[in-house]
Write a protein that holds these residues in place. Structure first.
Motif, mmCIF file in Angstrom:
data_model
loop_
_atom_site.group_PDB
_atom_site.id
_atom_site.type_symbol
_atom_site.label_atom_id
_atom_site.label_comp_id
_atom_site.label_asym_id
_atom_site.label_seq_id
_atom_site.Cartn_x
_atom_site.Cartn_y
_atom_site.Cartn_z
ATOM 1 N N ALA A 262 16.254 -64.543 50.087
ATOM 2 C CA ALA A 262 16.096 -65.502 50.951
ATOM 3 C C ALA A 262 15.836 -65.131 52.320
ATOM 4 O O ALA A 262 15.661 -65.760 53.254
ATOM 5 N N GLY A 263 15.820 -63.513 52.447
ATOM 6 C CA GLY A 263 15.891 -63.043 54.058
ATOM 7 C C GLY A 263 17.313 -62.927 54.696
ATOM 8 O O GLY A 263 17.277 -62.752 55.826
ATOM 9 N N THR A 264 18.241 -62.990 53.885
ATOM 10 C CA THR A 264 19.585 -62.998 54.458
ATOM 11 C C THR A 264 20.101 -61.501 54.445
ATOM 12 O O THR A 264 20.011 -60.769 53.447
ATOM 13 N N ILE A 265 20.688 -61.066 55.439
ATOM 14 C CA ILE A 265 21.183 -59.769 55.482
ATOM 15 C C ILE A 265 22.662 -59.629 55.317
ATOM 16 O O ILE A 265 23.535 -60.524 55.646
ATOM 17 N N PHE A 266 23.170 -58.838 54.346
ATOM 18 C CA PHE A 266 24.713 -58.504 53.961
ATOM 19 C C PHE A 266 24.995 -57.144 54.287
ATOM 20 O O PHE A 266 23.968 -56.342 53.852
ATOM 21 N N VAL A 267 26.114 -56.770 54.826
ATOM 22 C CA VAL A 267 26.524 -55.440 54.900
ATOM 23 C C VAL A 267 27.125 -55.076 53.488
ATOM 24 O O VAL A 267 27.881 -55.814 52.891
ATOM 25 N N ASN A 268 26.757 -53.938 52.935
ATOM 26 C CA ASN A 268 27.269 -53.430 51.649
ATOM 27 C C ASN A 268 28.544 -52.419 52.144
ATOM 28 O O ASN A 268 29.690 -52.751 51.943
ATOM 29 N N GLU A 269 28.315 -51.295 52.927
ATOM 30 C CA GLU A 269 29.425 -50.513 53.399
ATOM 31 C C GLU A 269 28.911 -49.692 54.496
ATOM 32 O O GLU A 269 27.678 -49.565 54.952
ATOM 33 N N VAL A 270 29.934 -49.002 54.891
ATOM 34 C CA VAL A 270 29.598 -48.105 55.982
ATOM 35 C C VAL A 270 30.191 -46.899 55.615
ATOM 36 O O VAL A 270 31.273 -46.717 55.389
ATOM 37 N N ALA A 271 29.393 -45.797 56.439
ATOM 38 C CA ALA A 271 29.940 -44.389 56.056
ATOM 39 C C ALA A 271 30.151 -43.791 57.544
ATOM 40 O O ALA A 271 29.221 -43.970 58.505
ATOM 41 N N PRO A 272 31.412 -42.984 57.772
ATOM 42 C CA PRO A 272 31.681 -42.782 59.220
ATOM 43 C C PRO A 272 31.036 -41.383 59.351
ATOM 44 O O PRO A 272 31.972 -40.425 59.859
ATOM 45 N N ARG A 273 29.815 -41.033 59.287
ATOM 46 C CA ARG A 273 29.441 -39.515 59.277
ATOM 47 C C ARG A 273 27.762 -39.654 59.166
ATOM 48 O O ARG A 273 27.466 -40.921 58.655
ATOM 49 N N PRO A 274 27.221 -38.713 59.423
ATOM 50 C CA PRO A 274 25.620 -38.534 59.193
ATOM 51 C C PRO A 274 25.642 -38.800 57.521
ATOM 52 O O PRO A 274 26.281 -38.794 56.849
ATOM 53 N N HIS A 275 24.330 -39.098 57.340
ATOM 54 C CA HIS A 275 24.187 -40.016 55.933
ATOM 55 C C HIS A 275 22.767 -39.460 55.629
ATOM 56 O O HIS A 275 21.930 -39.300 56.119
ATOM 57 N N ASN A 276 22.700 -39.632 54.019
ATOM 58 C CA ASN A 276 21.454 -39.368 53.400
ATOM 59 C C ASN A 276 20.629 -40.258 54.091
ATOM 60 O O ASN A 276 19.136 -39.779 54.134
ATOM 61 N N SER A 277 20.697 -41.394 54.633
ATOM 62 C CA SER A 277 19.621 -42.324 55.234
ATOM 63 C C SER A 277 19.215 -41.911 56.161
ATOM 64 O O SER A 277 18.121 -42.695 56.934
ATOM 65 N N GLY A 278 19.777 -40.725 56.924
ATOM 66 C CA GLY A 278 19.110 -40.336 58.036
ATOM 67 C C GLY A 278 18.606 -38.945 58.208
ATOM 68 O O GLY A 278 18.364 -38.315 59.276
ATOM 69 N N HIS A 279 18.458 -38.325 57.003
ATOM 70 C CA HIS A 279 17.995 -36.924 56.934
ATOM 71 C C HIS A 279 16.618 -36.801 57.672
ATOM 72 O O HIS A 279 16.277 -35.962 58.389
ATOM 73 N N HIS A 280 15.475 -37.978 57.732
ATOM 74 C CA HIS A 280 14.202 -37.612 58.280
ATOM 75 C C HIS A 280 14.445 -37.757 59.864
ATOM 76 O O HIS A 280 13.512 -37.309 60.400
ATOM 77 N N THR A 281 15.485 -38.020 60.588
ATOM 78 C CA THR A 281 15.562 -38.202 61.714
ATOM 79 C C THR A 281 15.645 -36.763 62.361
ATOM 80 O O THR A 281 15.055 -36.708 63.487
ATOM 81 N N ILE A 282 15.671 -35.856 61.656
ATOM 82 C CA ILE A 282 15.669 -34.390 62.142
ATOM 83 C C ILE A 282 14.143 -34.271 62.655
ATOM 84 O O ILE A 282 13.763 -33.738 63.947
ATOM 85 N N GLU A 283 13.174 -34.694 61.842
ATOM 86 C CA GLU A 283 11.699 -34.519 62.242
ATOM 87 C C GLU A 283 11.151 -35.929 63.020
ATOM 88 O O GLU A 283 10.357 -35.771 63.879
ATOM 89 N N ALA A 284 11.611 -36.984 62.487
ATOM 90 C CA ALA A 284 11.072 -38.318 62.811
ATOM 91 C C ALA A 284 11.537 -39.023 64.027
ATOM 92 O O ALA A 284 10.575 -39.731 64.534
ATOM 93 N N CYS A 285 12.613 -38.504 64.582
ATOM 94 C CA CYS A 285 13.251 -39.370 65.716
ATOM 95 C C CYS A 285 13.543 -38.229 66.875
ATOM 96 O O CYS A 285 13.602 -36.879 66.881
ATOM 97 N N TYR A 286 13.368 -38.767 68.248
ATOM 98 C CA TYR A 286 13.447 -37.820 69.368
ATOM 99 C C TYR A 286 14.803 -37.072 69.090
ATOM 100 O O TYR A 286 14.985 -36.028 69.537
ATOM 101 N N THR A 287 15.730 -37.825 69.025
ATOM 102 C CA THR A 287 17.057 -37.057 68.623
ATOM 103 C C THR A 287 17.654 -37.300 67.265
ATOM 104 O O THR A 287 17.555 -38.553 66.671
ATOM 105 N N SER A 288 17.929 -36.492 66.673
ATOM 106 C CA SER A 288 18.314 -36.616 65.112
ATOM 107 C C SER A 288 19.788 -37.091 64.949
ATOM 108 O O SER A 288 20.456 -37.221 65.879
ATOM 109 N N GLN A 289 20.070 -37.770 63.742
ATOM 110 C CA GLN A 289 21.486 -38.154 63.669
ATOM 111 C C GLN A 289 22.582 -37.059 63.847
ATOM 112 O O GLN A 289 23.738 -37.290 64.208
#
Ligand code: ADP
Length: 385
Positions: A262-289
């Protein structure tokens, strides 16, 4: 104190720590690593390496004694020891108070409820006897059971059929304290990484969407920006930022989200550290995670999180059929591709489904990213050396 001279102590010497060191090498930063495995991904990159368990208070104290600021790249550490060190005046980012809450999936769910962070319905159970009464109250055909502590990468998580478990309580897969959650029928799984500096400034990275390997329960392809449209993108970032605001302390946090049909967003969980879902930021963002975390640890301002190009990330997992020394099949072909970056984590041996490395992919459009990612996924393989 000169921020560039602050010695950073990291609990854990895995790939997240390795990339934190690699991304900080431009600033010539000092890293001390505590890790049980002598030949871990950080071993050869650390300025000082302490071999020891992340649960051993004496070793954690040894690390603290040679570091000006402490962080961790894995949640399974001795939080009691960190709480004591924090009380004694050591700087630990994120605070062990936050880690202690996150380590317990039950406390996490209660935290979301208390702080008006949208997250699915749940019940906490102490033992198997309580399951049958509560499952019907979740109101979903399927439900998700999670052990409160000690799970990772999908271990300690089971998606179950409500009626089947009510009829056959002997099929309950876990003993002891668990969270029982309503099953969210996802359109997509998203993640937003949020950075909070020591002055309370907050910056979020563009959302990513992930695809999972249903057998290994690991991310196989990640795409950024998530293809969800600007309204959901903004909402996802807002929820993630509100969550981090509520955590009330500095650090880098990865917020995993579900987008339902239905397009509703729910939080599953949070990790207090760099994460697998931010590896691409090394090349893809001005500043990496990773650089962002280093800045937070040193008390420097946050950098721009903007995406430079559409990006993707493929995890490189050990082949299911062998363990031992390895080489990469089709590395030549992949090396010739534009905007394709192979990362290897310096793991001595390949093991079935082990995270061995990843590949970041940049392109002008998401369709191009997916095309390249599919080539990489199907060609780049670990084989016996
Ligand atoms: P871990 O901390 O081990 O990664 P998660 O809590 O993230 O475990 O759960 C692993 C996966 O299980 C999620 O990425 C998602 O695919 C699925 N899952 C977890 N909770 C739910 C839920 N309430 N509804 C639907 N799927 C879920």
């Amino acid at each position: 104190m000169n921020p560039l001279k602050k010695r950073i102590g990291v609990l854990g010497g895995g790939q997240l720590g390795r990339m934190l060191i690699q991304e900080s090498s431009r600033l010539n930063l000092h890293f001390n690593i505590l890790e049980a495995e002598a030949n871990c991904p950080c071993a050869l990159l650390a300025n000082q390496f302490i071999q020891g368990s992340l649960l051993d208070e004496a070793k954690i104290r040894d690390l603290a004694a040679i570091s000006d600021v402490l962080t961790y790249e894995i949640e399974h550490v001795n939080t009691e020891a960190l709480l004591k060190l924090e009380k004694e005046g050591h700087t630990i980012i994120p605070s062990p108070r936050i880690l202690q809450m996150i380590q317990d999936k039950g406390l996490q769910k209660e935290f979301y409820l208390k702080n008006n962070i949208p997250s699915g319905k749940f019940f906490l159970v102490e033992n198997k006897a309580e399951w049958s009464r509560l499952i019907p109250l979740l109101g979903s055909e399927k439900f998700v059971a999670k052990t409160r502590k000690g799970g990772y990468d999908g271990k300690g998580v089971a998606i179950l059929n409500s009626q089947e478990i009510i009829n056959n309580p002997d099929k309950i897969p876990f003993e002891g304290p668990c969270v029982l959650e309503e099953f969210i029928a996802c359109q997509k799984e998203l993640a937003v990484i949020v950075a909070r500096d020591q002055d309370g400034n907050i910056a979020s990275f563009p959302s990513i969407e992930m695809e999972f390997d249903p057998i290994a329960n690991l991310v196989t392809l990640l795409i950024s920006p998530a293809r969800v449209g600007s309204i959901i993108e903004e909402k996802a970032e807002e929820i993630a930022r509100n969550l981090v605001q509520a955590l009330d302390g500095p650090g880098l946090f990865a917020v995993e989200l579900f987008l339902d049909q239905a397009g509703t967003i729910f939080v599953n969980e949070v990790a207090p550290r760099p994460h697998n879902s931010g590896h691409h930021t090394i090349e893809a963002c001005y500043t990496s995670q990773y650089e962002q975390l280093a800045r937070i640890l040193l008390g420097l301002p946050l950098g721009s999180t903007e995406l430079v190009k559409a990006a993707g990330m493929v995890n490189l997992l050990g082949a299911p059929d062998f363990s031992g020394s390895y080489q990469l099949e089709n590395l030549d072909a992949v090396s010739k591709m534009e905007g394709v970056y192979v990362h290897l984590y310096a793991k001595a041996e390949s093991k079935p489904m082990r995270k061995m490395g990843h590949v970041s992919i940049l392109a002008n459009t998401i369709d191009e990213v997916i095309e390249k990612a599919n080539y990489v996924r199907t060609h780049l393989k670990f084989v016996k050396d």
